[in-house]
Design an enzyme around this catalytic site. Structure first.
Site, short mmCIF file in Angstrom:
data_model
loop_
_atom_site.label_atom_id
_atom_site.label_comp_id
_atom_site.label_asym_id
_atom_site.label_seq_id
_atom_site.Cartn_x
_atom_site.Cartn_y
_atom_site.Cartn_z
N SER A 682 0.86 -1.18 -0.20
CA SER A 682 0.05 -0.05 -0.06
C SER A 682 0.85 1.30 -0.15
CB SER A 682 -0.90 0.14 1.10
OG SER A 682 -0.19 -0.18 2.51
N LYS A 725 -5.76 3.92 9.11
CA LYS A 725 -4.79 4.65 8.53
C LYS A 725 -5.35 6.23 8.49
CE LYS A 725 -3.15 1.30 5.26
NZ LYS A 725 -3.09 0.93 3.98
#
Length: 775
Positions: A682, A725
């Protein structure tokens, strides 16, 4: 008698006996050669030679006998019809056997003879001391029960017997090997022979003493067991004679407990069978304690005993709200779970798995479910468990056997329908003792756990009425078959506002209670609490936050005890006082950078402990177009960096980069916190951003954080952990978040206040990312 005889004397070989001078021995002869030698000696009226045979199995030959033997006079001979011949002999002298040969006419051995010369004992005092010690030890072992012929006893005790004769007589009664006796017979040094005999007889005495001690202890133990057995039998006879009820028998209490339990018929039958075996078994039998422990376990298990489950959704919702701030989606799912249970009158087949960072309320939610349903709460920590028997239990044949943790948990809480939490299921291990996660498949599978068999119980136990809840920090560590049986409920981190409210409602009152302070003596202002959150903790959960609050309260408690005026004591914690009590800030470096920088992109990461921001740095220097990666990057992350670099090289002109310049320069991509391993795809978009910024010298907007995988065509691909996140980005002070467009739906899980304070860019390709960060 001459010391040396050249006349041949009949020689008799002894298989398992060494004859000594002065010893009277009864011998039995079966071999024809020995009988021939005996008859020859008697016919010649001469004392034969007796010597020890080197090997019991060897045939009689000149080579098979030792060269030192003993002459002996024949006292008596008796012959049995069709049997062996017995001879009573007395040893007279020790000598050396000369030439040995077979007789020409009759089959037997004969030899020449020379008396063994004994060296004089020069150290008379030492010899006398040895003789006294040997005689004294001899008397002691006789008193200890050693059988000694009367003639030898009289000879040894007689003070007039010479030292070398005493050594021979004592050796004849010692329990030592015949080879050792033969060596003493051959020893012509009286002093040396006495020393060795003294050593042997002292050792014999020590062995006898130890043997007597062991025998006494054994007799004492056996006597104790026999006495107990006799008393038990007498007690039973007395009870029978008096007509006392069976409830007063030895195992009546245990039998009463077992019959009082609502056991299944098969289990009760097995229990009664084991009880019958126990009643007939001697109490000192090792198996007796095993059976008794087994029956105690059966008697203490909550067979059929259940708490009355009463589910009222409005009451359950209130309990969840009272116990936990926020967590709206999680509470909603739990209420759905309870609603189905209320309608079906049975726990759902689904096993809930609470997944998220530490300190986010997973365990306490389980306790709230127990309160809301009226069930007991049991918790078993599985962290570090590597032995399958921890789940299934040990076989009863093993020493120290016990049931598995599930059965033991039910024994402790005394009910068979609790809320049972299996904590840290992702930290199970496996080794040569088995795989505990495989054993859990039966426990957690609704199709199987109605007839769970613990190895120790060896009978079926119904686990289907239990609400099983598991917790985990990292789903990647849970085996797929086990994960497939559970429904994942994700616990994400808390926002600063949520932490502030939790502190005011739960943490601060708890901290004050632990420190012994009243809420009038210590108060926290909201800015002070936010300062602790932002500058002294950096976590998704609340554990470190609570520890810091506790640290402040302890210091204030100390001040209170030292204060002169305790009645008017009052401390209000402000941001300045936070710094006074907690010293320097701990997590300032985890905030966003102070200004925009070239080559430094802000990525978003997710770990088992929550979300975090990740700085990705790139330097450019002269070289030949190589890419160097550092920062403990895992294989997937390295491949993601290579994909980002390939995209940048293939689309260099689009971003005003000279392809030839790339060939002339090396790039070093580094992810700080090099001691911490990192992995995952990611960070691809952030890596590409950092590379382009370093090559074009364009600074990156420090308030923009990004996450997403990049492929070779520059597409922004979907990733996971969005909520964690984004919450980490919000805590770090970022204003804009770049996400792959396919992750847009994940924003529905975010708190409204977080969504309102952030700007989101949904990227389909890297060009969308470039517009957001380089504008």
């Amino acid at each position: 008698m001459d010391t040396k005889l050249t006349t041949r004397i009949p020689l008799i070989a002894l298989k398992n006996k060494v004859l000594f001078p002065g010893e009277i021995a009864s011998l039995v002869f079966e071999r024809e050669q020995s009988l021939n030698a005996l008859n020859a000696a008697m016919d010649q009226n001469i004392e034969p030679i007796f010597t020890f045979q080197k090997s019991e199995q060897a045939e009689i030959s000149p080579e098979s006998v030792y060269t030192v033997g003993t002459r002996a006079k024949i006292i008596r001979v008796w012959r049995m019809p069709e049997g062996p011949t017995g001879v009573l002999v007395e040893g007279t002298e020790v000598g050396t056997i000369g030439e040995v040969a077979f007789n020409d006419k009759v089959d037997y051995l004969s030899a020449t003879w020379e008396i063994l010369e004994v060296s004089p004992a020069n150290e008379d005092i030492k010899v006398e001391a040895l003789v006294r010690n040997i005689v004294q030890t001899f008397k002691e072992i006789v008193n200890m029960g050693v059988s000694v012929p009367l003639p030898i006893m009289n000879e040894v005790i007689n003070d007039k017997v010479e030292a070398d004769v005493i050594s021979y007589l004592i050796t004849s009664i010692l329990s030592i090997k015949n080879q050792e006796k033969q060596a003493l017979l051959e020893n012509s040094d009286v002093l040396d022979r006495l020393q060795k005999v003294n050593l042997y007889i002292t050792k014999e005495k020590e062995i006898l003493e130890v043997g007597q001690k062991v025998q006494k202890e054994t007799q004492k133990q056996v006597g104790k067991f026999a006495r107990e057995a006799m008393l038990r039998e007498q007690m039973k006879a007395i009870e029978k004679e008096l007509g006392m009820s069976s409830d007063q028998s030895e195992f009546a209490d245990l039998e009463k407990k077992l019959k009082a339990k609502k056991m299944p018929k098969a289990v009760e039958k097995k229990a009664m069978h084991e009880l019958s075996r126990l009643d007939k078994m001697p109490p000192f039998s090792p198996e007796s304690s095993y059976i008794q422990n087994y029956l105690e376990v059966l008697a203490t298990l909550p067979w059929g005993k259940k708490n009355k489950v009463k589910i009222e959704l409005d009451k359950a919702e209130k309990i969840l709200d009272d116990d936990h701030f926020g967590l709206a989606d999680i509470k909603e799912r739990i209420l759905e779970y309870l609603a189905v249970e209320k309608l079906t009158k049975k726990p759902q087949g689904t096993i809930l798995c609470f997944f998220g960072p530490p300190g986010t309320g997973k365990t306490s939610i389980g306790e709230s479910i127990a309160r809301a349903t009226g069930r007991e709460f049991a918790k078993v920590s599985l962290g570090g468990v590597r032995d399958e028997t921890e789940i299934r239990g040990h076989r009863r044949t093993y020493v120290g056997a016990m049931p598995g943790r599930i059965i033991q948990g039910l024994r402790n809480i005394k009910t068979s329908n609790p809320v049972f939490m299996l904590d840290e299921i992702d930290k199970l291990g496996s080794d040569f003792r088995g795989d505990p996660s495989s054993a859990l498949l039966e426990v957690l599978d609704p199709a199987q756990n109605g007839a769970f068999v613990d190895h120790y119980l060896d009978v079926e136990y119904d686990l289907s009425d239990i609400i099983f809840i598991t917790t985990a920090n990292d789903l990647g560590q849970i085996p797929e078959p086990l994960l497939d049986r559970m429904e994942i409920i994700e616990f994400t981190g808390y926002t600063d506002d949520e932490k502030l409210n939790i502190a005011k409602q739960y943490l601060i009152p708890r901290v004050l209670k632990k420190s012994g302070l009243k809420d009038t003596q210590l108060t926290f202002s909201d800015p002070a609490v936010l300062t602790v959150i932002s500058k002294y903790t950096y976590e998704a959960g609340l554990r470190s936050f609570e520890r810091e609050l506790s640290k402040i309260s302890r210091k204030v408690a100390k001040e209170y005890l030292l204060a002169k005026d305790k009645k008017s004591f009052e401390v209000n914690i402000t941001p300045k006082k936070v710094e006074k009590y907690l010293k320097a800030e701990k997590y300032e470096e985890t905030r966003i950078n102070a200004h925009d920088e070239v080559g430094v992109a802000t990525g978003l990461a997710w770990t088992p402990h929550g979300g975090d921001i990740l700085f990705i740095e790139t330097n450019v220097f002269k070289g030949d177009g190589k890419l160097q990666l550092t920062g403990q990057l895992g294989k997937v992350m390295q491949e993601s960096a290579q994909a980002a670099y390939s995209y940048v090289k293939s689309h260099a002109e689009k971003y005003n980069i000279d392809p030839d310049e790339i060939k002339k320069h090396d790039l070093h991509l580094h992810v700080p916190a090099g001691a911490i391993p990192k992995d995952g795809p990611s960070a691809g978009l952030a890596m590409a951003t950092s590379l382009i910024s370093a090559l074009t010298k364009k600074p990156i907007n420090r308030e923009v954080g990004m996450t997403g995988e990049i492929n070779l065509r520059g597409k922004a691909m979907k990733i996971g952990g969005v909520k964690n996140k984004v919450l980490a980005a919000h805590r770090a002070g970022l204003k804009t978040i770049v996400l792959p467009k396919s992750n847009k739906r994940d924003l529905d899980e975010l708190p409204k206040n977080v969504k309102s304070e952030l700007n989101f860019v949904f990227a389909e390709s890297f060009q969308d990312v470039a517009q957001a960060v380089f504008s």
